[in-house]
Enzyme design. Sequence first.
Site, mmCIF file in Angstrom:
data_model
loop_
_atom_site.group_PDB
_atom_site.id
_atom_site.type_symbol
_atom_site.label_atom_id
_atom_site.label_comp_id
_atom_site.label_asym_id
_atom_site.label_seq_id
_atom_site.Cartn_x
_atom_site.Cartn_y
_atom_site.Cartn_z
ATOM 1 C CG ASP A 43 48.927 47.397 33.948
ATOM 2 O OD1 ASP A 43 49.280 46.431 34.410
ATOM 3 O OD2 ASP A 43 48.421 48.412 34.559
ATOM 4 C CG HIS A 94 45.946 55.112 36.674
ATOM 5 N ND1 HIS A 94 47.123 56.007 36.886
ATOM 6 C CD2 HIS A 94 46.317 53.708 37.024
ATOM 7 C CE1 HIS A 94 47.761 55.059 37.853
ATOM 8 N NE2 HIS A 94 47.510 53.818 37.884
ATOM 9 C CD GLU A 133 48.321 57.681 33.982
ATOM 10 O OE1 GLU A 133 47.321 57.843 34.710
ATOM 11 O OE2 GLU A 133 49.502 57.546 34.512
ATOM 12 C CG ASP A 151 45.851 59.280 37.658
ATOM 13 O OD1 ASP A 151 45.536 58.387 37.704
ATOM 14 O OD2 ASP A 151 46.939 59.573 36.719
HETATM 15 C C1 GLP Z 1 49.684 50.870 38.900
HETATM 16 C C2 GLP Z 1 48.906 49.877 38.114
HETATM 17 C C3 GLP Z 1 47.614 49.858 38.387
HETATM 18 C C4 GLP Z 1 47.236 50.024 39.843
HETATM 19 C C5 GLP Z 1 47.974 51.268 40.512
HETATM 20 C C6 GLP Z 1 47.480 51.587 41.865
HETATM 21 O O1 GLP Z 1 49.438 51.974 38.255
HETATM 22 N N1 GLP Z 1 49.140 49.895 36.655
HETATM 23 O O2 GLP Z 1 46.767 48.748 38.018
HETATM 24 O O3 GLP Z 1 45.727 50.012 40.218
HETATM 25 O O4 GLP Z 1 49.397 51.142 40.322
HETATM 26 O O5 GLP Z 1 48.460 50.962 42.917
HETATM 27 P P1 GLP Z 1 48.464 50.790 44.127
HETATM 28 O O6 GLP Z 1 47.434 49.630 44.411
HETATM 29 O O7 GLP Z 1 49.842 50.293 44.635
HETATM 30 O O8 GLP Z 1 47.956 51.838 44.768
#
Ligand code: GLP
Length: 259
Positions: A66, A137, A142, A135
């Site tokens: 992304d 995702h 989302e 959440d």
């Molecule tokens: C962002 C990314 C996701 C990731 C998420 C969780 O939203 N787009 O790909 O999984 O963060 O992040 P973290 O690993 O820092 O909790």
Amino acid sequence: MEVVILPGGRPIAVLAADAIEALLKNKPDAVLGLATGSSPLPVYEELEQRHRRGLDFSRVRAFTLDEYVGLPPGHPGSYREVIRREFTGRVNISPENVHGPDGQAADVPAACRAFEEAIRAAGGVDLQLLGLGTDGHIGFNEPGSSLASRTRIKTLVEQTRRDNARFFSNLAEVPHHVITQGLGTILEARHVILLATGAQKAQAVRDLVEGPVAAICPASVLQLHPHVTVLLDEAAASSLRLADYYRHSYDSKPRWQGL
Ligand code: GLP
């Protein structure tokens, strides 16, 4: 879906790195799907150490999940920049072999189609690393995302913007729009390894592993995938009903099986 509960972030990183190393031994030009966020960072550090000891990435192709829309090139929060800084720039993956959605494209739908086409042309993703949003995702899909979605533009939930504000100088700087691989795109990876640590992920992990397959928890779509490994620490696993069963299954599994 295989759920592995481990004592902390370090053993999770070692196991994920083992799977990637085993893949590269069999297929030196493997296609890796790379995630951003904090969760994969220990895996990238472990791979960097193994690279110093000889693990070769020179033929690897990589696709990120992304990207934020509208950040200027080189912005430290842009995922293209994050993945270069945290991983691909620290091992010998050629920059031309690293692809991500184009968050600056004038024609966003055309850029999304081109990105999907590039993944197909590379032969698809062999191993996709995933984190998990609080959440539920994955990528930036989302809640409410189509379970069949492809790469497209999405609007972030406010909680996700707040969660990710730590990578920006302030909340106002976090873009509202992103481009993300769709859930249908992610499902086409041949092996998915999802990493989650910390109590703040416990509810999303429960919904992902044991909830119904439903767009309210986009990660739950992984229940439809034939080869998913979920690597958790104790805190992230703390709401799972069948935690003892997952522990028993992993402890007694034949070692030749790998992940
Ligand atoms: C962002 C990314 C996701 C990731 C998420 C969780 O939203 N787009 O790909 O999984 O963060 O992040 P973290 O690993 O820092 O909790």
